[in-house]
Design an enzyme around this catalytic site. Structure first.
Site, mmCIF file in Angstrom:
data_model
loop_
_atom_site.group_PDB
_atom_site.id
_atom_site.type_symbol
_atom_site.label_atom_id
_atom_site.label_comp_id
_atom_site.label_asym_id
_atom_site.label_seq_id
_atom_site.Cartn_x
_atom_site.Cartn_y
_atom_site.Cartn_z
ATOM 1 N N LEU A 70 0.759 -1.140 -0.062
ATOM 2 C CA LEU A 70 0.023 0.119 -0.163
ATOM 3 C C LEU A 70 0.805 1.309 -0.019
ATOM 4 C CD1 LEU A 70 -2.878 1.099 0.540
ATOM 5 C CD2 LEU A 70 -2.350 1.279 2.960
ATOM 6 N N CYS A 71 0.425 2.158 -0.762
ATOM 7 C CA CYS A 71 1.023 3.669 -0.774
ATOM 8 C C CYS A 71 0.057 4.579 -0.910
ATOM 9 C CB CYS A 71 2.207 3.579 -1.920
ATOM 10 S SG CYS A 71 1.713 3.796 -3.607
ATOM 11 N N HIS A 72 0.255 5.853 -1.515
ATOM 12 C CA HIS A 72 -0.551 6.952 -1.805
ATOM 13 C C HIS A 72 -1.492 6.581 -2.896
ATOM 14 C CE1 HIS A 72 -1.260 11.251 -2.180
ATOM 15 N NE2 HIS A 72 -2.621 10.826 -1.794
#
Length: 113
Positions: A70-72
């Protein structure tokens, strides 16, 4: 192989990993981003390691465990997922759309930035 999972589909992906250990959501965002918005673990463990720190901390991860990155917006997490797959990790997914999509599709209480 890297699975591409939207936040709204994460529960189904987690269910499909049954028998492979507790799934891990690996949040690869920077510390300031984590302070801005974060997710609450639900049927998964959450671990935060910034993308740049991951090579030095790779031994903290189990290659046989299901890991969803998960990231932005999903770009950094895809790079991490590819890196993990090349390191022999067997069950890797990218949370497509990142925490921004998480806020829109899964939990509107998570701030967007």
């Amino acid at each position: 192989m890297i699975d591409h999972v939207r936040p709204a589909q994460l529960a189904d992906w987690i269910a499909a990993q049954q028998g492979a250990g507790t799934p891990l959501v690996l949040d690869v965002r920077e510390p300031w981003e984590l302070q801005t918005a974060s997710v609450a673990p639900q049927d998964f463990e959450l671990l935060t390691i910034a993308m740049g720190d991951l090579p030095a901390r790779l031994d903290e991860l189990d290659p046989a465990r299901p890991i969803a990155c998960l990231c932005h917006h999903g770009v950094r997490s895809l790079r991490v997922a590819v890196f993990l797959a090349h390191q022999g990790f067997e069950r890797v997914a990218n949370i497509t759309g990142g925490i921004d999509a998480w806020s829109c599709e899964h939990d509107s209480g998570v701030p967007r930035y």
